[in-house]
Design a protein around this motif. Structure first.
Motif, PDB file in Angstrom:
ATOM      1  N   THR A  33       7.255  14.756   0.290  1.00 20.56           N
ATOM      2  CA  THR A  33       7.723  14.200  -0.988  1.00 20.56           C
ATOM      3  C   THR A  33       9.178  13.760  -0.888  1.00 20.56           C
ATOM      4  N   THR A  34       9.981  14.564  -0.217  1.00 23.89           N
ATOM      5  CA  THR A  34      11.392  14.217  -0.050  1.00 23.89           C
ATOM      6  C   THR A  34      11.531  12.851   0.618  1.00 23.89           C
ATOM      7  N   THR A  35      10.744  12.607   1.671  1.00 25.48           N
ATOM      8  CA  THR A  35      10.836  11.328   2.369  1.00 25.48           C
ATOM      9  C   THR A  35      10.341  10.182   1.485  1.00 25.48           C
ATOM     10  N   PRO A  88       1.926  20.336   6.286  1.00 27.33           N
ATOM     11  CA  PRO A  88       1.788  21.475   5.373  1.00 27.33           C
ATOM     12  C   PRO A  88       2.817  21.441   4.250  1.00 27.33           C
ATOM     13  N   SER A  89       2.627  22.299   3.279  1.00 33.04           N
ATOM     14  CA  SER A  89       3.521  22.382   2.141  1.00 33.04           C
ATOM     15  C   SER A  89       4.960  22.632   2.609  1.00 33.04           C
ATOM     16  N   GLY A  90       5.889  21.861   2.039  1.00 34.36           N
ATOM     17  CA  GLY A  90       7.300  22.086   2.337  1.00 34.36           C
ATOM     18  C   GLY A  90       7.815  21.368   3.579  1.00 34.36           C
ATOM     19  N   CYS A  91       6.995  20.509   4.208  1.00 30.94           N
ATOM     20  CA  CYS A  91       7.419  19.879   5.470  1.00 30.94           C
ATOM     21  C   CYS A  91       8.283  18.634   5.247  1.00 30.94           C
TER      22      CYS A  91
HETATM   23  N1  LIG Z   1      15.947  19.508  -5.039  1.00 30.16           N
HETATM   24  C1  LIG Z   1      15.826  20.379  -4.035  1.00 30.16           C
HETATM   25  N2  LIG Z   1      16.755  21.297  -3.781  1.00 30.16           N
HETATM   26  C2  LIG Z   1      16.634  22.154  -2.754  1.00 30.16           C
HETATM   27  N3  LIG Z   1      15.618  22.171  -1.887  1.00 30.16           N
HETATM   28  C3  LIG Z   1      14.629  21.267  -2.087  1.00 30.16           C
HETATM   29  C4  LIG Z   1      14.682  20.327  -3.168  1.00 30.16           C
HETATM   30  N4  LIG Z   1      13.563  19.552  -3.090  1.00 30.16           N
HETATM   31  C5  LIG Z   1      12.854  20.012  -2.035  1.00 30.16           C
HETATM   32  N5  LIG Z   1      13.494  21.019  -1.419  1.00 30.16           N
HETATM   33  C6  LIG Z   1      13.041  21.722  -0.193  1.00 30.16           C
HETATM   34  O1  LIG Z   1      12.840  20.734   0.819  1.00 30.16           O
HETATM   35  C7  LIG Z   1      11.700  21.038   1.591  1.00 30.16           C
HETATM   36  C8  LIG Z   1      10.746  19.856   1.586  1.00 30.16           C
HETATM   37  O2  LIG Z   1      10.222  19.693   0.286  1.00 30.16           O
HETATM   38  P1  LIG Z   1       9.145  18.592  -0.073  1.00 30.16           P
HETATM   39  O3  LIG Z   1       8.975  18.598  -1.544  1.00 30.16           O
HETATM   40  O4  LIG Z   1       9.552  17.312   0.555  1.00 30.16           O
HETATM   41  O5  LIG Z   1       7.847  19.167   0.669  1.00 30.16           O
HETATM   42  P2  LIG Z   1       6.369  18.571   0.709  1.00 30.16           P
HETATM   43  O6  LIG Z   1       6.057  18.294   2.125  1.00 30.16           O
HETATM   44  O7  LIG Z   1       6.234  17.454  -0.249  1.00 30.16           O
HETATM   45  O8  LIG Z   1       5.492  19.834   0.243  1.00 30.16           O
HETATM   46  P3  LIG Z   1       4.205  19.949  -0.739  1.00 30.16           P
HETATM   47  O9  LIG Z   1       3.002  19.635   0.117  1.00 30.16           O
HETATM   48  O10 LIG Z   1       4.216  21.388  -1.161  1.00 30.16           O
HETATM   49  O11 LIG Z   1       4.383  18.997  -1.875  1.00 30.16           O
HETATM   50  C9  LIG Z   1      11.112  22.315   1.018  1.00 30.16           C
HETATM   51  O12 LIG Z   1      11.533  23.385   1.804  1.00 30.16           O
HETATM   52  C10 LIG Z   1      11.704  22.386  -0.380  1.00 30.16           C
HETATM   53  O13 LIG Z   1      11.847  23.721  -0.790  1.00 30.16           O
END
Ligand SMILES: Nc1ncnc2c1ncn2[C@@H]1O[C@H](COP(=O)(O)OP(=O)(O)OP(=O)(O)O)[C@@H](O)[C@H]1O
Ligand SMILES: [Mg+2]
Length: 368
Positions: free
Chosen positions: A49-51, A43-46
Motif C-alpha cells: 500500500t505504501t508503494t 504478506p501483510s506489512g511488506c
Molecule cells: N503512516 C505510517 N506510519 C508509520 N508506519 C507506517 C505507516 N503506514 C504504514 N506503516 C508501516 O509500513 C509498513 C508497510 O505498510 P503497508 O501498509 O505498505 O503494508 P501492506 O503491504 O500494504 O500490508 P497489508 O497487506 O496488511 O495491507 C508496515 O510495517 C506498516 O506498519
C-alpha cells in the motif's frame, strides 16, 4: 534523459520510504509498460500500500525518482496524475447515489451534464450493473459496491489504474467472479493497471508480471510462469503455493543433474537446475505436491520412486490432498483422482510416490 530512452507508463527508480526511522520500502525499481497488468504481491506489512500510495501521490518517497509517462512526479499532487484508484475498504460516499458517486470525478473536471450521464451509463454497463444508478451504496451488496468503486475509478478514463486489494473483503465465490470480471475489463479497455494483493492465485491469474515483495524489498519481478517455475528465492517459492521442503546435502553432481540426501536419509534426484552446486553443500529440495504421483508400483518414467505409507487423504472436490510418510519425511501429495476407501486402506500399508527429476527445485540453504 536521452531522447532515445524508452518511456514507461510508470517507472520507479530506487524508491525508498521511511516512517520515522523505520525504512519500509527500499531499492524499489520497476518499469511498467503501457497496457500492462502488474501485481504487487506479498504478506501483510511488506509495503504494498505504501508503494501504491507513492505512485498515486498520497505519500512522498524519501528517496529515488517516480516517473509517470516519462515525467518526474515527485511532489506532484494526486489530482494532477490522472489516475483512477480503488481503495481496499469501500470508499463510496454514503450520502450520494451510485450515479453521483461515479460522476464525482467528472464534476471536478467540469464535464458537461450530457456527457457526464453518457459516461456514467457507459462505465455502469462495463461493470455489468446498468440498473443501479439511483441507488445508495447501502442498498448494494459488497461485491456490487466494489464494482461501483471500480466504475468510479474508470470513468475519468485514467491513464493508470491503481487497485489496492479490491477483492479482499468479498467471499470466495464473489472474489473469483470479480477477478474474472477484472480480467475481462482489462482486456476490453487495456488500461495500465497496478494491482495490490496478498493472494497468490489472484496475482497469478490476472497479471502480466508480478512483483513479489518481502519486508519492503523486491524479491523478484517476473511473469506468473517465471515466478512459479523459476523462483529467485525460497521466500518466493514458498509464498506462491504449497510445496514440500526437504533439507539435506548434495551427494553427487553431474552437470545440471544432482542427487541430494535429505537429513532423514531420503535420496532425491534433481535435473535442469539453473543454479550450480557442489558435493557436500547444504541445500533444500522443493517438490510441489501436484508434481508427485501415487501408484501401487514403481514408475519407469520418473527418476524418483520412493515407498511410503499413506497417512491422510482429504477429498477436496477437484482434487485429493494426501500425506504420505516416507521414512522420516512426510510428503504432501495432490492427486486428481478420487481415492476410495479400499485404495486408502491398501495405500496405508504401502504406496509408491514418484516424481520427475526436473520437477525438483534445489536451492542453497539461506544463511544468516
Ligand atoms: N503512516 C505510517 N506510519 C508509520 N508506519 C507506517 C505507516 N503506514 C504504514 N506503516 C508501516 O509500513 C509498513 C508497510 O505498510 P503497508 O501498509 O505498505 O503494508 P501492506 O503491504 O500494504 O500490508 P497489508 O497487506 O496488511 O495491507 C508496515 O510495517 C506498516 O506498519
Ligand atoms: Mg495494504
Amino acid at each position: 534523459m536521452s531522447f532515445l530512452a524508452k518511456v514507461y507508463d510508470v517507472e520507479l527508480r530506487n524508491i525508498m520510504k521511511k516512517f520515522q526511522n523505520n525504512v519500509v520500502v527500499q531499492d524499489f525499481n520497476l518499469q511498467v509498460e503501457q497496457g500492462e497488468f502488474v501485481s504487487f504481491l506479498g504478506p501483510s506489512g511488506c509495503g504494498k500500500t505504501t508503494t501504491l500510495n507513492m505512485i498515486a501521490g498520497f505519500l512522498e518517497p524519501d528517496g529515488g525518482d517516480l516517473l509517470i509517462k516519462g515525467q518526474r512526479m515527485n511532489g506532484v499532487p494526486p489530482y494532477k496524475r490522472e489516475l483512477g484508484m480503488v481503495f481496499q475498504t469501500y470508499s463510496l460516499f454514503p450520502h450520494m447515489t451510485v450515479a453521483e458517486n461515479i460522476a464525482y470525478g467528472l464534476k471536478l473536471r467540469k464535464v458537461n451534464k450530457a456527457e457526464m450521464k453518457e459516461r456514467v451509463d457507459r462505465v455502469l454497463s462495463l461493470v455489468k450493473l446498468p440498473n443501479v444508478a439511483d441507488r445508495y451504496p447501502k442498498q448494494l451488496s459488497g461485491g456490487q459496491r466494489q464494482r461501483i468503486a471500480i466504475a468510479r475509478a474508470l470513468v475519468i478514463e485514467p491513464s493508470l489504474l491503481l487497485l489496492d486489494e479490491p477483492l479482499s473483503n468479498l467471499d470466495a465465490k464473489l472474489r473469483e467472479e470479480l477477478r474474472d470480471e477484472l480480467k475481462r475489463l482489462h482486456h476490453e479497455i487495456g488500461v495500465t493497471t497496478i494491482f495490490v494483493t496478498h493472494d497468490q492465485e489472484e496475482a497469478l491469474s490476472l497479471s502480466d508480471r508480478i512483483v513479489v515483495l518481502n519486508h519492503g524489498f523486491v524479491e523478484q519481478i517476473g511473469t506468473p510462469l517465471e515466478i512459479y517455475n523459476e523462483p529467485a528465492s525460497e521466500f518466493v517459492h514458498t509464498f506462491i503455493g504449497k510445496t514440500n521442503r526437504l533439507e539435506g546435502e548434495v551427494v553427487e553432481v553431474n552437470g545440471d543433474r544432482l542427487t541430494v540426501r535429505t537429513n532423514e536419509g531420503l535420496l532425491i534426484h534433481a535435473a535442469k537446475q539453473t543454479r550450480k552446486f557442489a558435493p557436500n553443500q547444504k541445500v533444500i529440495a522443493f517438490v510441489r505436491p501436484e508434481k508427485i504421483q501415487l501408484s501401487a508400483t514403481e514408475s519407469n518414467e520418473a527418476e524418483n520412486n520412493v515407498k511410503g505409507e499413506l497417512q491422510i487423504a482429504s477429498f477436496l472436490g477437484s482434487y485429493t490432498e494426501c500425506e504420505v510418510k516416507v521414512g522420516g519425511n512426510t510428503l504432501s501429495v495432490k492427486v486428481q483422482k478420487l481415492i476410495d476407501k479400499a485404495t486408502e486402506q491398501e495405500a496405508a500399508k504401502g504406496i509408491v510416490c514418484y516424481w520427475k527429476a526436473e520437477d525438483v527445485l534445489i536451492m542453497p540453504t539461506e544463511r544468516g
